[in-house]
Every structure is written in structure tokens, then in C-alpha cells.
Design a protein around this motif. Structure first.
Motif, PDB file in Angstrom:
ATOM      1  N   SER A  44       0.836  -1.206   0.000  1.00  0.00           N
ATOM      2  CA  SER A  44       0.000   0.000   0.000  1.00  0.00           C
ATOM      3  C   SER A  44       0.875   1.262   0.000  1.00  0.00           C
ATOM      4  O   SER A  44       2.046   1.226   0.388  1.00  0.00           O
ATOM      5  CB  SER A  44      -0.916   0.012   1.225  1.00  0.00           C
ATOM      6  OG  SER A  44      -0.162   0.275   2.392  1.00  0.00           O
ATOM      7  N   LYS A  46       0.462   3.665   2.008  1.00  0.00           N
ATOM      8  CA  LYS A  46       0.754   3.919   3.428  1.00  0.00           C
ATOM      9  C   LYS A  46       2.017   3.168   3.861  1.00  0.00           C
ATOM     10  O   LYS A  46       2.825   3.688   4.624  1.00  0.00           O
ATOM     11  CB  LYS A  46      -0.423   3.500   4.316  1.00  0.00           C
ATOM     12  CG  LYS A  46      -1.575   4.460   4.270  1.00  0.00           C
ATOM     13  CD  LYS A  46      -1.214   5.725   5.011  1.00  0.00           C
ATOM     14  CE  LYS A  46      -2.410   6.631   5.107  1.00  0.00           C
ATOM     15  NZ  LYS A  46      -2.046   7.963   5.550  1.00  0.00           N
ATOM     16  N   GLU A  49       4.951   5.004   2.504  1.00  0.00           N
ATOM     17  CA  GLU A  49       5.203   6.184   3.339  1.00  0.00           C
ATOM     18  C   GLU A  49       5.922   5.796   4.627  1.00  0.00           C
ATOM     19  O   GLU A  49       6.846   6.481   5.066  1.00  0.00           O
ATOM     20  CB  GLU A  49       3.885   6.886   3.668  1.00  0.00           C
ATOM     21  CG  GLU A  49       3.241   7.550   2.469  1.00  0.00           C
ATOM     22  CD  GLU A  49       1.827   8.046   2.745  1.00  0.00           C
ATOM     23  OE1 GLU A  49       1.305   7.835   3.867  1.00  0.00           O
ATOM     24  OE2 GLU A  49       1.240   8.654   1.834  1.00  0.00           O
ATOM     25  N   SER A  50       5.490   4.685   5.207  1.00  0.00           N
ATOM     26  CA  SER A  50       6.105   4.213   6.444  1.00  0.00           C
ATOM     27  C   SER A  50       7.574   3.833   6.230  1.00  0.00           C
ATOM     28  O   SER A  50       8.447   4.197   7.026  1.00  0.00           O
ATOM     29  CB  SER A  50       5.314   3.007   6.967  1.00  0.00           C
ATOM     30  OG  SER A  50       5.936   2.448   8.078  1.00  0.00           O
TER      31      SER A  50
END
Length: 77
Positions: A44, A46, A49-50
Motif C-alpha cells: 500500500s 501507506k 510512506e512508512s
């Protein structure tokens, strides 16, 4: 001088956890967007981004006190 800085950056990138290193390289070296990275790695946005956040935090720690290297790193070499 510039090549030594770039070498230090690449050495630091290689010391990152594998997924963080891959995400960072795809973004900063290859110029892919987070969505392109997510699609390519089958994760994902996200998660991308992590991984990027973790990579930048670890690189800042590894390169602490070396402001010029960090500036070089964050401006895309």
C-alpha cells in the motif's frame, strides 16, 4: 569531495533494512512516485510512506552532524 559525499550516502542506504532501502532508492534515485512504488512492490501507499519515513529517520541518525550530506541526500543528489 562530491563523490565522497555520494559514496557515504550510498553506503548509508545499503545499511538500511532491505524494504526501506528499496523504497528509498526507487523514490530518490529512480524518481518513482509513492503510488508507482506501491504498485511495483505490491504494497500500500501507506506502507511506502512508512518505509520512507523510517529510511529518512535512520539516514538522519547515521549521518548525524554531516549536514551537507543530508542536504545532498534530500535534494536528490
Amino acid at each position: 569531495e562530491k563523490y565522497r559525499l555520494i559514496d557515504k550516502i550510498y553506503v548509508s542506504i545499503r545499511q538500511l533494512p532491505p524494504k526501506c532501502s528499496e523504497v528509498f532508492t526507487l523514490s530518490k534515485v529512480n524518481g518513482l512516485t509513492y503510488s508507482q512504488i506501491a504498485e511495483r512492490m505490491n504494497i500500500s501507499v501507506k506502507t511506502v510512506e512508512s518505509h520512507m519515513s523510517k529510511a529518512l529517520r535512520l539516514l538522519r541518525e547515521m549521518l548525524a552532524g554531516q549536514t551537507i550530506i543530508i542536504i545532498t541526500l534530500l535534494t536528490g543528489f
